[in-house]
Every structure is written in C-alpha cells, then in structure tokens.
Design a protein around this motif. Structure first.
Motif: not given
Ligand code: HXC
Length: 273
Positions: A51-53, A81-83, A108-115, A119-124, A129-131, A168-170, A212-215
């Motif tokens: 894990g990261r943490n 996992v990106r490294k 390992a997966a990354g997720n934020v709910l965002v339209s 969504m910034s290119p970096n968020a995409f 990258d993570i997944d 929100m999950q594109g 719980a966090r995303l839904l």
């Molecule tokens: C919009 C966001 C955002 C948010 C971050 N970003 N949070 N954009 N809404 N809530 C943007 C940032 O502004 C940044 O873009 C870019 O995403 C990268 O953010 P960082 O914080 O620098 O990146 P990083 O630390 O690598 O985090 C990656 C992450 C993060 C995906 C954004 O949320 C993450 O890793 N979360 C933990 C893992 C996780 O959520 N796992 C759950 C999986 S469960 P800019 O342009 O500003 O640089 C799952 C099932 C869920 O997927 C099913 C229910 C829906």
C-alpha cells in the motif's frame, strides 16, 4: 478491527485449502482486498500486502495475521504501484521472506467522483496510471516468481462501469476496460506457462470505505439502491472473497481469461423493464 469469520468467508471451504501458498496483494489495506487476503490467510496462505500508506498497510497486515495461528502477513507501505522499482523490491522481499509468490491480486485502484467537465487531464492520468500502469507493473514485477510456482494464479480487481459507461466515472471506466483487456492478453501469453489470469468485477458493495466515501452511507439511499439489483441486495466483501477463494482453489484451475462479475446481475439490467 476484529471481524467475525462470517463477515468475509462462507463456511464451505476447507481449512488448509491454501496451505503453503503465498499471496501478493496490491491495495491490500483497502476494504475489498484486505478481506480477500483475510480469507486466503484464514485458509492457510501467507501473504504480503502492498500500500501507499505505511501505517495503514502495516496495521492491516497485523490485523489479517490474527485470523490463523502461525500466519505470516507482511505489510509493505510506502509502495506506489505506479513505480515499477518499488514493486520489484516489494516482490523480492515477499519471495525472500515468505518463500515465493503463488497468487497475485492486482487490487490497487484510484478513484474520485468527478464529471468529465470538472476532470483535469492530470486527474484522468492519475487514475489511468494507478489502475492500468499499476496493474502492468504488478504483473511484471511478480511474474518471475509466479513462473516458479506449481500453482500460479492472478486476479485483477476491476469494476462494471465500463460495460455500460458511467457518469462521474469516465476515468475509472476507461481504466478498468484496460485492466480487463490486459488480463486477457496475460491469460493467453502466460496460461501455457502455468499462470492463470482472471478478473473479478465487483458491483456495488455495501460495506467498503470507497463506497461510503464515493457513493453514500445513507441507509435509505442504500436500501433504494439494493432494490434495483436483480438479487435484491447490495454485494458484500464476502461475495468477493468467496469468488477469490474459488478462482484460486483447484476448483478454478481451468478458468483462465475470464471476467467474473459479482454484482447480482446488475450490469445486465440496463434495458430491462
Ligand atoms: C477532482 C481531483 C480530486 C477530486 C484529486 N483530483 N482529487 N479532481 N475531484 N475529488 C485531481 C487533483 O487535483 C490532481 O489534478 C489529480 O487529481 C491528481 O491528484 P493527486 O492528489 O496529486 O494524486 P494522487 O495522490 O496520485 O491521488 C490519486 C487519486 C486519489 C486517484 C486522485 O484520490 C487516490 O488515489 N485515492 C485513493 C485510492 C482510492 O480512492 N481507491 C478507491 C478505489 S475503490 P491537478 O490537475 O490538480 O494536478 C473503487 C470502487 C468505488 O474504485 C466504487 C464506487 C463508485
């Protein structure tokens, strides 16, 4: 946190099903993957979770180890996992301390709910990258050890969003489509060398931190959601852990290149009355 066995495992499996096996799990401190790992360890495996943490990962490892006397569970935190190099070191440590790697869960997966609009290119890119790159790195770093195992299996934890598309999950849908696709190619390349590859696609799971966090954690909203699922209920972590045990058991040895959707049939629902 102490969990009763009934929370993560059906009472139908044999105690020593995975005796002598070693599981390497990315995202292993997250709710779904920690319960998958817990089930494997309860049934005899040792495990290494990544894990990261650091604190969260090490605590999860200690907690998982309590399910079976003598279980060895290593938590490797600070590993992204990106490294690739970071994963390579983790895989080497797992093999050295636990004697090899037989099972891999690429969770390992990354997720934020965002339209798309917000969504910034970096968020995409972060989620891709993570997944996707993260899954590739996981397979690449563990494959040398899997190839030495007499019973090597990989499970990729995917999702169902990409079967229909999902607002929100594109980013996640695009990433998980790639994960399913990567799995199929690995299944064909490495099946002949004794390594099976299969995806598990969880639907909405009631009891995860991510959901719980995303839904929502609102009970009425969850009940409403459950009614829309053909089986009439939300999924549980046990559903995913049981599917994992099946695929890693000898009963699953001829299943390769398959996507096992564990969602009560929801993904087929679109278009029904
Ligand atoms: C919009 C966001 C955002 C948010 C971050 N970003 N949070 N954009 N809404 N809530 C943007 C940032 O502004 C940044 O873009 C870019 O995403 C990268 O953010 P960082 O914080 O620098 O990146 P990083 O630390 O690598 O985090 C990656 C992450 C993060 C995906 C954004 O949320 C993450 O890793 N979360 C933990 C893992 C996780 O959520 N796992 C759950 C999986 S469960 P800019 O342009 O500003 O640089 C799952 C099932 C869920 O997927 C099913 C229910 C829906």
């Amino acid at each position: 946190m102490p969990y009763p066995e009934s929370h993560y495992l059906s009472p139908i499996w044999r105690d020593d099903l995975f005796k002598g096996r070693v599981a390497f799990v990315t995202g292993g401190a997250g709710t779904i993957c920690s319960m998958q790992t817990r089930a494997l360890v309860r049934l005899g495996a040792n495990a290494c979770i990544i894990g990261r943490n650091a604190e969260k990962t090490e605590e999860a490892a200690r907690d998982i180890a309590t399910v079976r006397p003598g279980a060895k569970v290593i938590g490797i935190g600070g590993c992204d996992v990106r490294k690739f190099e970071s994963l390579k070191e983790a895989a080497a440590r797992c093999a050295e301390e636990l004697g090899g790697i037989d099972f891999v869960i690429a969770g390992a997966a990354g997720n934020v709910l965002v339209s798309m609009e917000a969504m910034s290119p970096n968020a995409f890119k972060a989620v891709m990258d993570i997944d996707v790159l993260g899954t590739f790195n996981t397979i690449k770093s563990t494959m040398p050890y899997l190839l030495k195992s007499p019973d090597a299996r990989i499970i990729y934890v995917s999702a169902t969003f990409h079967y229909t598309g999902m607002p929100m999950q594109g980013h996640v849908a695009a990433a998980k489509a790639s994960v399913d696709s990567l799995m199929a190619s690995v299944a064909l390349e490495y099946g002949p060398r004794g390594v099976t590859s299969n995806v598990i696609s969880p639907g909405a799971i009631a009891d995860t931190e991510g959901a719980a966090r995303l839904l929502t954690s609102d009970a009425a909203a969850l009940k409403h959601r459950a009614r829309s699922i053909p089986t009439g209920r939300l999924g549980t972590v046990k559903d995913i852990a049981d599917a994992t045990v099946y695929l890693f058991s000898s009963a699953g040895s001829h299943v390769n290149g398959h996507v096992l959707v564990v969602d009560g049939g929801s993904w087929r629902r679109q278009g029904s009355l």
